[in-house]
Each structure stands twice: as structure tokens, then as C-alpha cells.
Design a protein around this motif. Structure first.
Motif, mmCIF file in Angstrom:
data_model
loop_
_atom_site.group_PDB
_atom_site.id
_atom_site.type_symbol
_atom_site.label_atom_id
_atom_site.label_comp_id
_atom_site.label_asym_id
_atom_site.label_seq_id
_atom_site.Cartn_x
_atom_site.Cartn_y
_atom_site.Cartn_z
ATOM 1 N N VAL A 31 0.872 -1.170 0.000
ATOM 2 C CA VAL A 31 0.000 0.000 0.000
ATOM 3 C C VAL A 31 0.910 1.222 0.000
ATOM 4 N N GLU A 32 0.963 1.893 -1.130
ATOM 5 C CA GLU A 32 1.897 3.007 -1.264
ATOM 6 C C GLU A 32 1.370 4.299 -0.659
ATOM 7 N N GLN A 33 0.048 4.460 -0.653
ATOM 8 C CA GLN A 33 -0.496 5.737 -0.193
ATOM 9 C C GLN A 33 -1.961 5.580 0.183
ATOM 10 N N ALA A 34 -2.348 6.317 1.207
ATOM 11 C CA ALA A 34 -3.766 6.474 1.550
ATOM 12 C C ALA A 34 -4.033 7.964 1.601
ATOM 13 N N GLN A 35 -5.079 8.393 0.898
ATOM 14 C CA GLN A 35 -5.414 9.815 0.864
ATOM 15 C C GLN A 35 -6.861 10.024 1.274
ATOM 16 N N LEU A 36 -7.064 10.944 2.206
ATOM 17 C CA LEU A 36 -8.407 11.433 2.504
ATOM 18 C C LEU A 36 -8.673 12.616 1.584
ATOM 19 N N GLN A 37 -9.554 12.416 0.635
ATOM 20 C CA GLN A 37 -9.858 13.469 -0.331
ATOM 21 C C GLN A 37 -11.084 14.238 0.157
ATOM 22 N N ILE A 38 -10.830 15.236 0.948
ATOM 23 C CA ILE A 38 -11.899 16.022 1.565
ATOM 24 C C ILE A 38 -12.331 17.098 0.584
ATOM 25 N N PHE A 39 -13.506 16.890 -0.007
ATOM 26 C CA PHE A 39 -13.924 17.792 -1.069
ATOM 27 C C PHE A 39 -15.219 18.528 -0.771
ATOM 28 N N GLU A 40 -15.684 18.498 0.469
ATOM 29 C CA GLU A 40 -16.809 19.363 0.810
ATOM 30 C C GLU A 40 -16.405 20.810 0.556
ATOM 31 N N SER A 41 -17.326 21.591 0.000
ATOM 32 C CA SER A 41 -16.981 22.949 -0.419
ATOM 33 C C SER A 41 -16.418 23.757 0.748
ATOM 34 N N VAL A 196 -19.475 1.813 29.324
ATOM 35 C CA VAL A 196 -18.031 1.547 29.347
ATOM 36 C C VAL A 196 -17.774 0.048 29.331
ATOM 37 N N ARG A 197 -18.516 -0.686 30.124
ATOM 38 C CA ARG A 197 -18.325 -2.141 30.189
ATOM 39 C C ARG A 197 -18.681 -2.802 28.854
ATOM 40 N N PHE A 198 -19.732 -2.320 28.218
ATOM 41 C CA PHE A 198 -20.101 -2.835 26.893
ATOM 42 C C PHE A 198 -18.969 -2.602 25.901
ATOM 43 N N ALA A 199 -18.439 -1.382 25.852
ATOM 44 C CA ALA A 199 -17.394 -1.057 24.890
ATOM 45 C C ALA A 199 -16.121 -1.855 25.158
ATOM 46 N N ALA A 200 -15.781 -2.028 26.420
ATOM 47 C CA ALA A 200 -14.545 -2.739 26.766
ATOM 48 C C ALA A 200 -14.591 -4.209 26.382
ATOM 49 N N ALA A 201 -15.786 -4.768 26.223
ATOM 50 C CA ALA A 201 -15.937 -6.189 25.902
ATOM 51 C C ALA A 201 -15.938 -6.462 24.403
ATOM 52 N N LEU A 202 -15.858 -5.435 23.573
ATOM 53 C CA LEU A 202 -15.865 -5.622 22.124
ATOM 54 C C LEU A 202 -14.552 -6.238 21.651
ATOM 55 N N ASP A 203 -14.595 -6.816 20.450
ATOM 56 C CA ASP A 203 -13.377 -7.343 19.831
ATOM 57 C C ASP A 203 -12.744 -6.243 18.990
ATOM 58 N N PHE A 204 -11.450 -6.017 19.186
ATOM 59 C CA PHE A 204 -10.777 -4.913 18.525
ATOM 60 C C PHE A 204 -9.741 -5.419 17.530
ATOM 61 N N PRO A 205 -9.808 -4.969 16.274
ATOM 62 C CA PRO A 205 -8.702 -5.240 15.351
ATOM 63 C C PRO A 205 -7.406 -4.675 15.919
ATOM 64 N N LEU A 387 -4.400 4.505 8.199
ATOM 65 C CA LEU A 387 -5.110 3.711 7.193
ATOM 66 C C LEU A 387 -4.135 2.972 6.289
ATOM 67 N N GLN A 388 -3.036 3.616 5.939
ATOM 68 C CA GLN A 388 -2.039 2.950 5.115
ATOM 69 C C GLN A 388 -1.478 1.724 5.835
ATOM 70 N N ALA A 389 -1.155 1.881 7.114
ATOM 71 C CA ALA A 389 -0.623 0.755 7.886
ATOM 72 C C ALA A 389 -1.678 -0.329 8.079
ATOM 73 N N PHE A 390 -2.911 0.068 8.365
ATOM 74 C CA PHE A 390 -3.977 -0.908 8.585
ATOM 75 C C PHE A 390 -4.249 -1.705 7.312
ATOM 76 N N ALA A 391 -4.355 -1.011 6.167
ATOM 77 C CA ALA A 391 -4.608 -1.709 4.910
ATOM 78 C C ALA A 391 -3.464 -2.656 4.564
ATOM 79 N N GLN A 392 -2.221 -2.223 4.830
ATOM 80 C CA GLN A 392 -1.065 -3.074 4.551
ATOM 81 C C GLN A 392 -1.149 -4.391 5.326
ATOM 82 N N ASN A 393 -1.635 -4.315 6.566
ATOM 83 C CA ASN A 393 -1.737 -5.512 7.403
ATOM 84 C C ASN A 393 -2.893 -6.412 7.012
ATOM 85 N N HIS A 394 -3.801 -5.923 6.139
ATOM 86 C CA HIS A 394 -5.000 -6.702 5.803
ATOM 87 C C HIS A 394 -5.169 -6.868 4.302
ATOM 88 N N LEU A 395 -4.076 -6.815 3.545
ATOM 89 C CA LEU A 395 -4.178 -6.940 2.095
ATOM 90 C C LEU A 395 -4.678 -8.307 1.645
#
Length: 433
Positions: A31-41, A196-205, A387-395
Motif C-alpha cells: 500500500v503506497e499511499q492512503a489519501q483522505l480526499q476532503i472535497f466538501e466545499s 463503558v463495560r459494553f465497549a470494553a468487551a468488544l473485539d478490537f482489530p 489507514l495505510q498501515a492498517f490496509a497493509q496488514n489486511h491486504l
């Protein structure tokens, strides 16, 4: 064999606010690049402020965002009061902190339950989640309503409050007006802890970037309205020195400015930064809960930011209850002001991170220039790198699955894209195999 190019286009990416796109450029297995193309006026609020009387700034800047208008008002009044040499005193400061609590409650509840939880539970949106988790959704809506109620009573209305002014408030609510809000918040304290307890019990990538965290830090309290700017890599400066240490610049793919540290590096603002840099400023019961759940600092996985937002939601309720316990309306509700030629700086902690304002005033109090640096624009570069690092790990994932995972990763930062900007399309450009 020629390299194969693939482009994947996705319609609207839901559950973020604003308009924009994400492009991943993949060559072979990289993954060479990740770009957020923010184009809202572009919305030109800084230009709109020029020539207006300083007293108009809180109401004008509040219109930048319907989710975090209080943050814009608080940074504006702080900067303008610094320019005018005015200190409204501790009672007004407490009332402003109380108003900020309302915004943190409604914003964190909205993000946690309606925008981000569907990702972790495997639903395309909150409507689908509600069919099987109606009680959970109702819990989130109740918490958001409580935050809105505090904004309505203290700010004059729930969206774009109208009761804030430079020097204080137009009027302070009575004890009787505040009583129902206090009762509502007290009744939801247990729901906030359950959140808080609900959120802490989630599975996290898994993702563990090497962040430079940046936030305010106050001598006595968890930061909202005041403090010095600090970072996890040694920065410690006054708010007035912001432009010496942070540099805004334009990039071709975004209508929002990128902001970097003066050494050119990306940094992260928001709940994770506040939490990691100010854990010792949280009340003991919240620190004990975090430690019990295994979420004491350092926390560097952005997917776990949903837990930090839950802890800050609980903190904001406890803090609001503390401030309401001894509430009496300040008299007067604002201090007198005298225009003068001056410059002032302000920075407060929006739900999404530090929000910096700078104003230069003419002798008659008209605004000569304004600078506003919202948290999402400060996080843009860091989001792209993550995002670049995350995508690289999940190609190895199929394109559809990788796309969904990247969308979920974007929501970790709760980007307010109308402040900086929103994502409409995801493009994945693959060359090679």
C-alpha cells in the motif's frame, strides 16, 4: 504479464459527518499511499468573521458544526477575552465547563451508540442494529437526550446555543430550571458505566501506531476549557504559542488544511490523546474502572478509542453532577467589556480534540483576522498514515472486506468533516497481484 489495475468505488460512507473520499493506492503487495480526499466545499468562516464585531464571533463560529457548536463558542470566547484582558471569574468558568459537559455527553453518546457500535456488532447501520439490540440503542438515545437537555437549559437550545457571549452568558438558568437536568443525569449514571463495560468487551482489530499525542493539560482538572498544550514527546507550551509548534498547509487532495508539528510529523488529538496525557486528572472511581477493565494507559490502538469515549462520557456525567450539586446562578451572568486593539488566542477540548482560535481586533472591536484550526484537520495526516498501515496488514482480505474494515477504521477518529470534512467514496487502486 502486465500489471493489473483495479479500482473499487463505494457509494456514501455512512456514519460520519461531511463529504469526502478515501483512495488507497496499492502496487503489488504494497500500500503506497492512503489519501483522505476532503472535497466538501470550503465554507470560508474565517473570512466571514472579518469586519464583524467581536461579540458576534461565538454565534457565527457555532454554525460551523451542529454536533460540537459549544467547542467553537468556548474557544472563541476564550481567545477574545484573552485579547480584551478579561477574566469572567470562577463561577462563569464552572458554568462553561458544565455546558461543555453537555456537549461531550451528547457527542460521545451519538458516536458510540449510533455511529461506531454497528461496526463492532456487524451491522450496516444503527437501524439494523436496533432490530436486535433495541435496548442498547435506547440507552444511547437516552444518554444523548440528557446531554441535549443540558445544552438546551444552559445554552438556550440544543443545536447552535444562543446563550453564550464574550464575558459570560446572556442569562444564567435558575436552580429550578437546572433541577430536572440534574435528576435526569443522575438517573443515567449507571447506564453510562454499563456503556463503558459494553465497549470494553468488544473485539478490537489490532493496530498500534507510534503516536505523538497532543492535548491540553490543566494543573487541577481533566481538560476541557483551559490548560497548556502538551504532547507525549515533550511539547509544553502556552496556547498563544500554537503557531510556533503547529503548521497548517494545503494539500492538493483536500479542501481542508493539513496540520503538522513544526518538525513535519503527524500527531493525534482527541479522546485517546486527552486520556493518555491526563489519566491522573480523572476522578478515582473512573481510574479504578479503567484499571479493572484493563484499559489503563497507555492505550494506542485507535479501535479502542470507543472505550475511551465511554470513559469520558461517564466522566462528563459525573462532572456535570458535581457542578450541579452546589449550583447557584452567578450574578451578574457576564462581565463588562471594552473594545481595544489586541490579539488573543484560545484553545479548548472539543469532543474530537483541541480546537484553536486566534483573533486580531481593531480599536473599535471589529475583527481584523481570524484563524480556526479544528481537530479533524489536525488529525487528517495521522488518519492517512494509520489507514495505510492498517490496509497493509489486511491486504489478504477480499476487496469488499478490506473496504469495510477501512471504513470502520475511519470512524475510529469520529471525523467531523464539515468542520475540517465526510467520506463519500472509497477507491482502491491495485496494480499487480
Amino acid at each position: 504479464m502486465p500489471l493489473k489495475t483495479r479500482t473499487i468505488k463505494v457509494g456514501e460512507l455512512a456514519r460520519v459527518e461531511g463529504e469526502g473520499a478515501l483512495t488507497l493506492r496499492i502496487r503489488g503487495t504494497t500500500v503506497e499511499q492512503a489519501q483522505l480526499q476532503i472535497f466538501e466545499s470550503p465554507r470560508f468562516f474565517e473570512a466571514l468573521l472579518r469586519g464583524r464585531d467581536f461579540s458576534e464571533a461565538p454565534d457565527i463560529t457555532a454554525r460551523i458544526c451542529g454536533i460540537c457548536p459549544v467547542a467553537y463558542q468556548m474557544s472563541a470566547v476564550q481567545a477574545l477575552e484573552a485579547a480584551l484582558g478579561v477574566d469572567p471569574g470562577p463561577e462563569i468558568a464552572n458554568l462553561r465547563r458544565l455546558l461543555y459537559c453537555g456537549e461531550w455527553i451528547e457527542s460521545h453518546a451519538l458516536h458510540l451508540f449510533l455511529l461506531h457500535a454497528p461496526d463492532f456488532l456487524g451491522y450496516p447501520g444503527v437501524a439494523e442494529m436496533a432490530a436486535e439490540h433495541g435496548e442498547l440503542v435506547n440507552q444511547g438515545l437516552a444518554l444523548k437526550r440528557a446531554g441535549n437537555a443540558l445544552l438546551r437549559v444552559l445554552g438556550g437550545r440544543e443545536i447552535h446555543p444562543v446563550n453564550v457571549r464574550v464575558g459570560g452568558f446572556y442569562r444564567a438558568p435558575s436552580v429550578a430550571e437546572m433541577a430536572p437536568v440534574r435528576e435526569e443525569l443522575a438517573g443515567l449514571r449507571a447506564a453510562a458505566e454499563a456503556t463503558v463495560r459494553f465497549a470494553a468487551a468488544l473485539d478490537f482489530p489490532q493496530l498500534a501506531p507510534d503516536y505523538e499525542f497532543v492535548s491540553l493539560r490543566d494543573e487541577l482538572e481533566y481538560p476541557m476549557n483551559r490548560g497548556r498544550l502538551i504532547s507525549s514527546r515533550g511539547l509544553d507550551c502556552a496556547v498563544a504559542d500554537f503557531n510556533q509548534h503547529f503548521i497548517e498547509h494545503q494539500v492538493e487532495h483536500s479542501h481542508a488544511l493539513h496540520c503538522r508539528r513544526d518538525n513535519g510529523n503527524a500527531y493525534l488529538v482527541g479522546p485517546m490523546a486527552r486520556y493518555n496525557l491526563n489519566f491522573d486528572r480523572l476522578p478515582a472511581p473512573i481510574r479504578r474502572l479503567a484499571e479493572e477493565l484493563g484499559f489503563a494507559p497507555p492505550i494506542c490502538n485507535p479501535f479502542q478509542s470507543i472505550v475511551i469515549r465511554g470513559l469520558e462520557l461517564l466522566f462528563a456525567i459525573d462532572e456535570a453532577l458535581r457542578l450541579l450539586a452546589d449550583y447557584s446562578p452567578p450574578e451578574p451572568a457576564h462581565v463588562p467589556l471594552r473594545p481595544k486593539q489586541a490579539e488573543g488566542h484560545g484553545c479548548t477540548e472539543a469532543p474530537r480534540g483541541i480546537l484553536y482560535h486566534r483573533y486580531a481586533l481593531a480599536a473599535d472591536g471589529s475583527i481584523l483576522c481570524a484563524q480556526i484550526v479544528p481537530p479533524t484537520s489536525q488529525n487528517q495526516l495521522r488518519i492517512e498514515q494509520d489507514l495505510q498501515a492498517f490496509a497493509q496488514n489486511h491486504l489478504a482480505l477480499p476487496d469488499a472486506e478490506l473496504q469495510w474494515r477501512c471504513e470502520q477504521a475511519i470512524r475510529n477518529y469520529d471525523p467531523c468533516i464539515s468542520c475540517a470534512t465526510h467520506f463519500l467514496q472509497l477507491y482502491m487502486d491495485r496494480d499487480g497481484c
